[in-house]
Design an enzyme around this catalytic site. Structure first.
Site, mmCIF file in Angstrom:
data_model
loop_
_atom_site.group_PDB
_atom_site.id
_atom_site.type_symbol
_atom_site.label_atom_id
_atom_site.label_comp_id
_atom_site.label_asym_id
_atom_site.label_seq_id
_atom_site.Cartn_x
_atom_site.Cartn_y
_atom_site.Cartn_z
ATOM 1 N N TYR A 11 4.253 -19.228 -0.729
ATOM 2 C CA TYR A 11 5.304 -18.289 -0.296
ATOM 3 C C TYR A 11 6.684 -18.939 -0.159
ATOM 4 C CZ TYR A 11 1.282 -15.398 0.744
ATOM 5 O OH TYR A 11 0.123 -14.680 0.619
ATOM 6 N N ARG A 32 0.620 -13.677 -10.706
ATOM 7 C CA ARG A 32 -0.725 -13.096 -10.699
ATOM 8 C C ARG A 32 -1.221 -12.811 -12.129
ATOM 9 N NH1 ARG A 32 -1.984 -9.943 -5.958
ATOM 10 N NH2 ARG A 32 0.208 -9.351 -5.791
ATOM 11 N N GLY A 55 0.811 -1.216 0.000
ATOM 12 C CA GLY A 55 0.000 0.000 0.000
ATOM 13 C C GLY A 55 0.836 1.254 0.000
ATOM 14 N N ASP A 108 7.446 -12.218 -9.940
ATOM 15 C CA ASP A 108 6.626 -12.542 -11.112
ATOM 16 C C ASP A 108 7.286 -12.100 -12.419
ATOM 17 O OD1 ASP A 108 4.865 -13.402 -9.239
ATOM 18 O OD2 ASP A 108 3.347 -11.858 -9.588
HETATM 19 O O1 F6P Z 1 3.444 -9.924 -6.703
HETATM 20 C C1 F6P Z 1 4.198 -11.027 -6.383
HETATM 21 C C2 F6P Z 1 3.406 -12.069 -5.719
HETATM 22 O O2 F6P Z 1 4.338 -13.004 -5.336
HETATM 23 C C3 F6P Z 1 2.292 -12.706 -6.573
HETATM 24 O O3 F6P Z 1 2.687 -13.727 -7.422
HETATM 25 C C4 F6P Z 1 1.336 -13.191 -5.520
HETATM 26 O O4 F6P Z 1 0.043 -13.317 -5.993
HETATM 27 C C5 F6P Z 1 1.428 -12.106 -4.520
HETATM 28 O O5 F6P Z 1 2.740 -11.594 -4.578
HETATM 29 C C6 F6P Z 1 1.017 -12.529 -3.149
HETATM 30 O O6 F6P Z 1 1.539 -11.654 -2.192
HETATM 31 P P1 F6P Z 1 0.853 -11.240 -0.798
HETATM 32 O O7 F6P Z 1 0.128 -12.427 -0.290
HETATM 33 O O8 F6P Z 1 2.004 -10.811 0.034
HETATM 34 O O9 F6P Z 1 -0.051 -10.116 -1.114
#
Ligand code: F6P
Length: 432
Positions: A346, A244, A144, A199
């Site tokens: 993760y 994503r 954010g 990503d």
């Molecule tokens: O943007 C990178 C990334 O690893 C995406 O592939 C994944 O969807 C997202 O972050 C998840 O991150 P968080 O759960 O920290 O928002």
């Protein structure tokens, strides 16, 4: 490229720049790195061909290293190599330029806003010893953006001259707003980004740091799923990986093992009805199958669940959806399915950087310091055609890097998997 002013101070690295001028890999600071790399592309251009400013040390710098104070912030989701970049920045600033005062902000942009009450961390070479051996970020992070006016108030109060932002596209948009606020106050504070995303979805920067480590870690899950699938009748390995909007991790991890039968990514819509009979035939013919999906694939089958603090859409879980659909389909056809589902989630991004990424992080950090000391601002460092370059933030956030369904990478995936270009009804009929 935005610059705060003319470099009037001799760089401590000036001698090195002169010596480098004799090598074939050198690009003089007044030269440009071409965007295009084929004659056809160049010939199709009207006027001046697009190009990037080269990275690297300058003979003259803008900031007096003995007088300045530098801030570092890490934002967004974790990525292997964050600590390498922090350490690289600190060591380059101190050892080569002689900067004495560096602070780290805690927990992303939040740490720069008075209301959140975070202290700052003094960063010294001794303090960053060995941090590169660990995943995560010693500074903490958050998602954010915050009010740019409050952030610039903080920079002014601390007497910060250079701010390094290590973050993804959302954080770079935040950095752009901070740079705009600095300009509107007519201040001379440089804002330089080191783009971060497992990503690999930020354009014009080559591969992003941490990407190689992340897909390397993902290959362990693919190997496990393949071993499970080949060990029992009707074996199906299904692996879901992060990604994503861009399926680079799924493509590279699948190619690294070269065992996947199907790779499903957000850039190539999948017709699940047509995919399922194809999968059944594969299992019948070969005894097992391995499916790798990027989390952003197949979202048209799911309901989006709002957005996160960075404004990213919270995705539906396609891996879990597909698992159900596969099991139901095999059951309806009376065929045996032993499906093993793995989502390392993760695990692939919280690990320390591999040696390749560590080198890359260090070199990106060095390039970022050279750029900032020379007074460049509102830019990120990247690589283009194996050379370090400066990319204006507005260019870096204008589009998204994605797997091109008509490009080389996806072609390699189709060749390696043998999956059809699209799963259509006729393919399904032949397969059933
Ligand atoms: O943007 C990178 C990334 O690893 C995406 O592939 C994944 O969807 C997202 O972050 C998840 O991150 P968080 O759960 O920290 O928002």
């Amino acid at each position: 490229m935005r610059t705060l002013g003319e470099g009037r101070i001799g760089s401590p690295l000036g001698g090195l720049v002169t010596r480098r001028g004799t090598t074939e890999h050198y690009v003089d600071e007044t030269d440009r790195v071409l965007f295009d790399d084929t004659l056809a592309l160049l010939a199709a251009r009207d006027g001046e061909p697009p190009s990037f400013e080269p990275g690297g040390p300058r003979r003259q710098i803008y900031f007096d290293p003995s007088k300045i104070r530098v801030g570092i912030v890490t934002c967004g989701g974790l990525c292997p190599g964050l600590n390498d970049v922090i350490r690289g920045l600190v060591l380059e600033l101190t050892s080569h330029y002689g900067v004495r005062r560096i602070v780290g902000f805690r927990n992303g942009y939040r740490g720069m806003v008075a209301r959140h009450g975070h202290d700052v961390v003094e960063l010294t070479p001794a303090g960053v010893d060995h941090i590169n051996e660990h995943g995560g970020t010693i500074l903490g992070t958050s998602r954010g953006n915050q009010d740019p006016a409050e952030i610039v108030d903080c920079l002014e109060q601390l007497g910060i001259n250079i701010l390094f932002v290590i973050g993804g596209d959302g954080s770079m948009r935040g950095a752009q707003r901070i740079a705009a606020e600095i300009s509107s106050r007519d201040r001379r504070i440089a804002v330089v980004g080191v783009p971060k995303t497992i990503d690999n979805d930020i354009p014009f920067i080559g591969h992003s740091f941490g990407f190689q480590t992340a897909f390397g870690k993902a290959t362990e899950s693919i190997r496990a799923a393949h071993t499970e699938a080949t060990a029992q009748p009707g074996g199906i390995g299904l692996v879901q990986l992060m990604g994503r909007h861009s399926g680079f991790i799924a493509c590279y991890a699948a190619l690294a093992n070269n065992d996947a039968d199907y790779v499903l990514i957000p850039e190539v819509p999948v017709d699940v009805e047509a995919f399922l009979p194809h999968l059944r035939r594969r299992v019948r013919e070969r005894g097992h199958a391995l499916v790798v999906v990027a989390e952003g694939a197949g979202q048209e089958y799911l309901t989006a669940v709002g957005t996160d603090a960075s404004g990213n859409q919270r995705l539906g879980d396609f891996g879990v959806h597909l698992r159900r659909r596969i099991l139901d389909d095999f059951a309806a056809a009376g065929e045996e399915a032993n499906l093993k589902y793995i989502d390392p989630s993760y695990v692939i991004r919280s690990v320390p950087a591999n040696p390749y990424d560590s080198v890359y992080c260090l070199r990106l950090a060095q390039a970022a310091v050279h750029a900032a000391m020379a007074g460049r601002t509102e830019m990120v460092v990247g690589t283009w055609r194996n050379r370090f370059v400066h990319v204006p933030i507005p260019v870096a956030v204008a589009t998204r890097n994605q797997v091109d369904p008509d490009g080389d990478l996806w072609m390699s995936v189709l060749e390696a998997t043998g999956q059809p270009v699209t799963f259509t009804a006729d393919v399904a009929q032949q397969a059933a």
